[in-house]
Design a protein around this motif. Structure first.
Motif, PDB file in Angstrom:
ATOM      1  N   LEU A   1       7.443  -6.291   2.418  1.00 21.19           N
ATOM      2  CA  LEU A   1       8.742  -5.727   2.049  1.00 21.19           C
ATOM      3  C   LEU A   1       9.726  -5.641   3.203  1.00 21.19           C
ATOM      4  CD1 LEU A   1       7.526  -2.749  -0.194  1.00 21.19           C
ATOM      5  CD2 LEU A   1       8.215  -5.036  -0.921  1.00 21.19           C
ATOM      6  N   ASP A   2       9.294  -5.974   4.407  1.00 18.10           N
ATOM      7  CA  ASP A   2      10.135  -5.817   5.598  1.00 18.10           C
ATOM      8  C   ASP A   2      10.615  -4.374   5.755  1.00 18.10           C
ATOM      9  OD1 ASP A   2       9.993  -8.481   6.497  1.00 18.10           O
ATOM     10  OD2 ASP A   2      11.567  -9.086   5.089  1.00 18.10           O
ATOM     11  N   MET A   3       9.769  -3.419   5.382  1.00 19.48           N
ATOM     12  CA  MET A   3      10.107  -2.000   5.524  1.00 19.48           C
ATOM     13  C   MET A   3       9.408  -1.443   6.752  1.00 19.48           C
ATOM     14  SD  MET A   3       9.968  -0.448   1.643  1.00 19.48           S
ATOM     15  CE  MET A   3      10.787   1.086   2.134  1.00 19.48           C
ATOM     16  N   ASP A   4      10.173  -0.814   7.641  1.00 19.51           N
ATOM     17  CA  ASP A   4       9.538  -0.180   8.782  1.00 19.51           C
ATOM     18  C   ASP A   4       9.088   1.232   8.406  1.00 19.51           C
ATOM     19  OD1 ASP A   4      11.800   1.487   8.910  1.00 19.51           O
ATOM     20  OD2 ASP A   4      12.724   0.312  10.500  1.00 19.51           O
ATOM     21  N   ARG A   5       8.354   1.845   9.299  1.00 19.96           N
ATOM     22  CA  ARG A   5       7.770   3.157   9.014  1.00 19.96           C
ATOM     23  C   ARG A   5       8.833   4.203   8.666  1.00 19.96           C
ATOM     24  NH1 ARG A   5       2.693   5.981  10.771  1.00 19.96           N
ATOM     25  NH2 ARG A   5       2.033   3.924  11.455  1.00 19.96           N
ATOM     26  N   ALA A   6       9.931   4.200   9.395  1.00 20.67           N
ATOM     27  CA  ALA A   6      10.966   5.205   9.163  1.00 20.67           C
ATOM     28  C   ALA A   6      11.561   5.074   7.763  1.00 20.67           C
ATOM     29  CB  ALA A   6      12.064   5.078  10.214  1.00 20.67           C
ATOM     30  N   ALA A   7      11.771   3.842   7.301  1.00 21.89           N
ATOM     31  CA  ALA A   7      12.348   3.627   5.972  1.00 21.89           C
ATOM     32  C   ALA A   7      11.408   4.118   4.877  1.00 21.89           C
ATOM     33  CB  ALA A   7      12.666   2.148   5.779  1.00 21.89           C
ATOM     34  N   VAL A   8      10.117   3.902   5.070  1.00 23.55           N
ATOM     35  CA  VAL A   8       9.138   4.352   4.075  1.00 23.55           C
ATOM     36  C   VAL A   8       9.022   5.870   4.098  1.00 23.55           C
ATOM     37  CG1 VAL A   8       6.734   4.208   3.320  1.00 23.55           C
ATOM     38  CG2 VAL A   8       7.870   2.179   4.276  1.00 23.55           C
ATOM     39  N   GLU A   9       8.917   6.436   5.287  1.00 20.41           N
ATOM     40  CA  GLU A   9       8.765   7.883   5.407  1.00 20.41           C
ATOM     41  C   GLU A   9       9.966   8.629   4.814  1.00 20.41           C
ATOM     42  OE1 GLU A   9       7.973   8.620   9.530  1.00 20.41           O
ATOM     43  OE2 GLU A   9       5.820   8.208   9.300  1.00 20.41           O
ATOM     44  N   ALA A  10      11.136   8.013   4.860  1.00 23.16           N
ATOM     45  CA  ALA A  10      12.344   8.651   4.321  1.00 23.16           C
ATOM     46  C   ALA A  10      12.285   8.811   2.808  1.00 23.16           C
ATOM     47  CB  ALA A  10      13.576   7.832   4.710  1.00 23.16           C
ATOM     48  N   LEU A  11      11.375   8.103   2.148  1.00 29.36           N
ATOM     49  CA  LEU A  11      11.254   8.177   0.692  1.00 29.36           C
ATOM     50  C   LEU A  11      10.423   9.374   0.235  1.00 29.36           C
ATOM     51  CD1 LEU A  11      10.599   4.405  -0.095  1.00 29.36           C
ATOM     52  CD2 LEU A  11      12.757   5.665  -0.370  1.00 29.36           C
ATOM     53  N   ALA A  12       9.708  10.025   1.144  1.00 24.51           N
ATOM     54  CA  ALA A  12       8.805  11.126   0.784  1.00 24.51           C
ATOM     55  C   ALA A  12       9.303  12.447   1.355  1.00 24.51           C
ATOM     56  CB  ALA A  12       7.398  10.830   1.299  1.00 24.51           C
ATOM     57  N   HIS A  13       8.892  13.535   0.710  1.00 27.98           N
ATOM     58  CA  HIS A  13       9.236  14.859   1.225  1.00 27.98           C
ATOM     59  C   HIS A  13       8.387  15.220   2.440  1.00 27.98           C
ATOM     60  CE1 HIS A  13      10.769  15.164  -2.959  1.00 27.98           C
ATOM     61  NE2 HIS A  13      11.730  15.811  -2.362  1.00 27.98           N
ATOM     62  N   ARG A  14       7.102  14.846   2.398  1.00 27.51           N
ATOM     63  CA  ARG A  14       6.192  15.111   3.510  1.00 27.51           C
ATOM     64  C   ARG A  14       5.358  13.851   3.754  1.00 27.51           C
ATOM     65  NH1 ARG A  14       7.967  19.609   1.980  1.00 27.51           N
ATOM     66  NH2 ARG A  14       7.662  21.622   2.925  1.00 27.51           N
ATOM     67  N   VAL A  15       5.073  13.584   5.024  1.00 26.62           N
ATOM     68  CA  VAL A  15       4.244  12.437   5.395  1.00 26.62           C
ATOM     69  C   VAL A  15       3.064  12.942   6.203  1.00 26.62           C
ATOM     70  CG1 VAL A  15       4.171  10.202   6.557  1.00 26.62           C
ATOM     71  CG2 VAL A  15       6.290  10.963   5.459  1.00 26.62           C
ATOM     72  N   HIS A  16       1.866  12.457   5.863  1.00 33.56           N
ATOM     73  CA  HIS A  16       0.648  12.891   6.546  1.00 33.56           C
ATOM     74  C   HIS A  16      -0.042  11.690   7.175  1.00 33.56           C
ATOM     75  CE1 HIS A  16       0.989  16.778   4.457  1.00 33.56           C
ATOM     76  NE2 HIS A  16       1.285  16.063   3.383  1.00 33.56           N
ATOM     77  N   ASP A  17      -0.484  11.842   8.409  1.00 32.97           N
ATOM     78  CA  ASP A  17      -1.205  10.785   9.111  1.00 32.97           C
ATOM     79  C   ASP A  17      -2.570  10.580   8.456  1.00 32.97           C
ATOM     80  OD1 ASP A  17      -2.965   9.434  11.034  1.00 32.97           O
ATOM     81  OD2 ASP A  17      -1.356   9.765  12.483  1.00 32.97           O
ATOM     82  N   VAL A  18      -2.901   9.329   8.164  1.00 37.32           N
ATOM     83  CA  VAL A  18      -4.155   9.027   7.469  1.00 37.32           C
ATOM     84  C   VAL A  18      -5.382   9.454   8.269  1.00 37.32           C
ATOM     85  CG1 VAL A  18      -4.460   6.681   8.373  1.00 37.32           C
ATOM     86  CG2 VAL A  18      -5.278   7.244   6.053  1.00 37.32           C
TER      87      VAL A  18
END
Length: 198
Positions: free
Chosen positions: A54-71
């Motif tokens: 998708l050519d999506m970087d981490r910041a663009a994906v994280e912006a879609l969620a309310h909270r992000v958790h490290d796997v």
């Protein structure tokens, strides 16, 4: 307890199978829903696929969620049964992730959160992505189903006559939203087939 501005929490997990678009699109749709708080967990291979497909970087994906958790943070809130959550969706779900969930390995935050969903009898939907399937894949799907999870492969519905890849993706995401009881108008609903009289 969930933030007062939200009524339901949904965990969205993206594993390393092809089909990162399903997780990204699900996050986009949930972001536009009132009353839902999303928690995102992405595997290492999932991040690679988001970039590659998708050519999506981490910041663009994280912006879609309310909270992000490290796997790798198995101490995160979503690792506990006391974390109140409405549902969890793994979109897409690799065969490695399916196997870990089926056998209760809980070896990272993604598989631990899925294990919690099963033990707490919460809705768990796995958008499994692989073809063809061998016997171990099938047995793992049966095992998860017997534990209460839902296997929901992202399969196209050609009776809706999709015109774009986006419409094909939206149909599968719409099916997932139905399974977790989230209202949407993402895809048309089947109204029946009118046959011409002979």
């Amino acid at each position: 307890m969930a933030d007062a501005a939200y009524t339901r929490r949904v965990i969205v997990a993206i594993s390393g199978a092809s089909g990162a678009v399903y997780g990204a699109r699900l996050l986009q749709v949930l972001q536009g829903q009132s009353g839902i708080e999303t928690h995102l967990v992405v595997s290492d291979a999932g991040w690679r696929n988001l970039q590659h497909e998708l050519d999506m970087d981490r910041a663009a994906v994280e912006a879609l969620a309310h909270r992000v958790h490290d796997v790798h943070n198995v101490g995160a809130a979503v690792a506990s049964g006391s974390f109140q959550c409405h549902a969890m969706v793994v979109a897409p779900c690799s065969m490695r992730t399916l196997a870990a969930i089926a056998h209760g390995l809980a070896d990272n935050l993604l598989t631990r959160a899925a294990d919690v969903a099963l033990k707490e009898r919460r809705r768990l939907v796995l958008m499994v992505r692989e073809s063809p399937l061998h016997l171990t894949h099938l047995r793992n799907m049966v095992a998860v189903t017997e534990m209460g999870g839902i296997i929901c492969p992202p399969l196209p519905a050609f009776y809706l006559r999709p015109q774009t890849v986006g419409e094909v993706v939206d149909y599968s995401v719409a099916r997932v939203l139905d399974l977790i009881d989230v209202q949407h108008d993402l895809a048309p609903r089947w109204q029946g087939l009118e046959l011409n009289a002979p």
